[in-house]
Design a protein around this motif. Structure first.
Motif, short mmCIF file in Angstrom:
data_model
loop_
_atom_site.label_atom_id
_atom_site.label_comp_id
_atom_site.label_asym_id
_atom_site.label_seq_id
_atom_site.Cartn_x
_atom_site.Cartn_y
_atom_site.Cartn_z
N ASN A 1 78.73 14.52 -29.32
CA ASN A 1 77.68 14.37 -30.32
C ASN A 1 78.28 14.40 -31.73
O ASN A 1 79.36 14.92 -31.96
N GLU A 2 77.51 13.84 -32.68
CA GLU A 2 77.96 13.75 -34.06
C GLU A 2 76.99 14.49 -34.98
O GLU A 2 75.79 14.54 -34.71
N LEU A 3 77.52 15.03 -36.07
CA LEU A 3 76.69 15.63 -37.10
C LEU A 3 76.35 14.58 -38.14
O LEU A 3 77.22 13.83 -38.59
N VAL A 4 75.08 14.53 -38.53
CA VAL A 4 74.60 13.54 -39.50
C VAL A 4 73.82 14.27 -40.58
O VAL A 4 72.97 15.12 -40.28
N PHE A 5 74.10 13.94 -41.83
CA PHE A 5 73.39 14.50 -42.98
C PHE A 5 72.45 13.44 -43.54
O PHE A 5 72.90 12.35 -43.92
N VAL A 6 71.15 13.73 -43.57
CA VAL A 6 70.17 12.78 -44.09
C VAL A 6 69.51 13.40 -45.33
O VAL A 6 69.23 14.60 -45.37
N TYR A 7 69.24 12.59 -46.34
CA TYR A 7 68.76 13.12 -47.62
C TYR A 7 67.54 12.38 -48.14
O TYR A 7 67.07 12.66 -49.25
N GLY A 8 66.99 11.44 -47.37
CA GLY A 8 65.85 10.65 -47.82
C GLY A 8 64.68 10.71 -46.86
O GLY A 8 64.32 11.77 -46.36
N PRO A 9 64.05 9.57 -46.57
CA PRO A 9 62.87 9.54 -45.70
C PRO A 9 63.10 10.05 -44.29
O PRO A 9 62.15 10.39 -43.60
N LEU A 10 64.37 10.11 -43.85
CA LEU A 10 64.65 10.61 -42.51
C LEU A 10 64.56 12.13 -42.41
O LEU A 10 64.56 12.68 -41.31
N ARG A 11 64.46 12.80 -43.54
CA ARG A 11 64.43 14.26 -43.53
C ARG A 11 63.18 14.80 -42.84
O ARG A 11 62.15 14.11 -42.75
N SER A 12 63.27 16.01 -42.37
CA SER A 12 62.11 16.66 -41.77
C SER A 12 60.99 16.74 -42.80
O SER A 12 61.17 17.28 -43.89
N GLY A 13 59.84 16.16 -42.48
CA GLY A 13 58.73 16.08 -43.42
C GLY A 13 58.68 14.77 -44.18
O GLY A 13 57.73 14.51 -44.89
N GLY A 14 59.71 13.92 -44.02
CA GLY A 14 59.74 12.62 -44.67
C GLY A 14 58.95 11.59 -43.87
O GLY A 14 58.65 11.78 -42.69
N PRO A 15 58.64 10.45 -44.47
CA PRO A 15 57.81 9.44 -43.80
C PRO A 15 58.48 8.78 -42.60
O PRO A 15 57.80 8.18 -41.78
N GLU A 16 59.81 8.87 -42.49
CA GLU A 16 60.50 8.26 -41.36
C GLU A 16 61.23 9.30 -40.51
O GLU A 16 62.19 8.98 -39.80
N CYS A 17 60.75 10.54 -40.55
CA CYS A 17 61.40 11.60 -39.77
C CYS A 17 61.29 11.35 -38.27
O CYS A 17 62.06 11.90 -37.49
N PHE A 18 60.33 10.48 -37.87
CA PHE A 18 60.19 10.18 -36.44
C PHE A 18 61.44 9.52 -35.88
O PHE A 18 61.68 9.57 -34.67
N ARG A 19 62.25 8.91 -36.75
CA ARG A 19 63.48 8.27 -36.27
C ARG A 19 64.53 9.30 -35.84
O ARG A 19 65.53 8.94 -35.23
N MET A 20 64.30 10.57 -36.18
CA MET A 20 65.23 11.62 -35.78
C MET A 20 64.77 12.34 -34.51
O MET A 20 65.34 13.36 -34.14
N ALA A 21 63.74 11.80 -33.87
CA ALA A 21 63.26 12.39 -32.62
C ALA A 21 64.38 12.38 -31.58
O ALA A 21 65.05 11.37 -31.40
N GLY A 22 64.58 13.49 -30.93
CA GLY A 22 65.65 13.63 -29.95
C GLY A 22 66.91 14.23 -30.53
O GLY A 22 67.78 14.70 -29.78
N ALA A 23 67.03 14.23 -31.87
CA ALA A 23 68.19 14.86 -32.51
C ALA A 23 67.98 16.38 -32.57
O ALA A 23 66.85 16.86 -32.54
N VAL A 24 69.06 17.11 -32.69
CA VAL A 24 68.99 18.57 -32.78
C VAL A 24 69.15 18.98 -34.24
O VAL A 24 70.18 18.70 -34.87
N TYR A 25 68.11 19.62 -34.78
CA TYR A 25 68.17 20.09 -36.15
C TYR A 25 69.15 21.26 -36.25
O TYR A 25 69.06 22.22 -35.48
N VAL A 26 70.08 21.17 -37.20
CA VAL A 26 71.10 22.22 -37.35
C VAL A 26 70.77 23.14 -38.52
O VAL A 26 70.68 24.36 -38.37
N ALA A 27 70.57 22.58 -39.71
CA ALA A 27 70.30 23.41 -40.88
C ALA A 27 69.94 22.52 -42.07
O ALA A 27 70.19 21.31 -42.07
N LYS A 28 69.35 23.14 -43.06
CA LYS A 28 69.20 22.50 -44.35
C LYS A 28 70.48 22.73 -45.13
O LYS A 28 71.06 23.82 -45.09
N GLY A 29 70.97 21.69 -45.81
CA GLY A 29 72.24 21.82 -46.50
C GLY A 29 72.32 21.01 -47.76
O GLY A 29 71.37 20.30 -48.14
#
Length: 239
Positions: free
Chosen positions: A6-34
């Motif tokens: 698995n890979e670590l990915v940092f997202v800072y826009g609409p993909l963020r939790s609570g963003g309009p496109e956060c559904f695209r992160m479904a299935g990913a494991v949330y690690v932390a806010k950073g």
């Protein structure tokens, strides 16, 4: 068992939790806010992370663990062919991520970095796209360790409720009996709520200086409740 593929990915826009496109992160494991070093700009096609700049500038986002297949799907969101991505203004690269709540925790992750020209007037000064796009709504929730506070409150309420419950046993009114039962049930469930809240706090990346001790105490309280229930059931069967 951890999957090292698995890979670590940092997202800072609409993909963020609570963003309009956060559904695209479904299935990913949330690690932390950073946060990562760099500056954030609001471009026409979305926010852009520019590395470097002011020494103190940081960009806020969310860190996820994704599978290689999920990472490929995120790459495909730009609609470019693989050979076109190498010369695109927005390219995936490695960034150093620090935990938002505990700067001692850090990771190396993928992020989509902007290499093209930017207008200084489009800079998002706070470095937090979600805060700027939804002002006042998520700022407090994102900034403070709410799950740690909830877990601590649940843990502290455990002995308070159990000690207060006997005070209502001297009264025989229906309301007093209901209050007595509610206190016992609430006191019994509070350590389990504390365990779950502290587990969420750890996943969110909140400071873990006290989380380990609180988590251990909450687990012991859960064990006490389980033993008490077993003893009560055995007594009722024998009686």
């Amino acid at each position: 068992m951890r999957d090292d593929s698995n890979e670590l990915v940092f997202v800072y826009g609409p993909l963020r939790s609570g963003g309009p496109e956060c559904f695209r992160m479904a299935g990913a494991v949330y690690v932390a806010k950073g946060t990562v070093p760099g500056m954030l700009y609001g471009l026409a096609d979305g926010p852009a992370l520019v590395s470097g700049g002011e020494d103190s500038a940081r960009v806020t986002g969310d860190l996820y663990r994704v599978t290689p297949e999920h990472l490929q799907k995120l790459d495909d969101l730009d609609g470019l062919a693989p050979d076109e991505r190498e010369t695109s203004d927005r390219r995936r690269g490695r960034v150093a991520v620090k935990c938002f709540f505990n700067s001692g925790d850090s990771w190396t992750a993928w992020a989509w970095v902007w290499h093209g020209p930017v207008d200084p007037g489009q800079r998002i000064q706070s470095g937090d796209w979600l805060r700027e796009s939804r002002p006042g709504l998520t700022e407090g929730l994102q900034r403070y360790p709410w799950y740690s506070l909830i877990g601590t409150i649940c843990l502290v309420s455990f002995p308070i409720w159990l000690l207060a419950a006997p005070l209502t046993s001297y009264y025989t009114s229906p309301l007093a009996r209901f209050t007595h039962d509610a206190m016992l049930i609430g006191g019994a469930l509070s350590p389990f709520a504390a365990v779950y809240s502290l587990w969420l706090a750890k996943r969110r990346g909140e400071s873990d200086r006290l989380l380990g001790c609180l988590y251990a105490v909450a687990l012991m309280a859960c064990g006490f409740v389980v033993v008490a229930v077993i003893v009560a059931v055995i007594k009722s069967i024998r009686g």
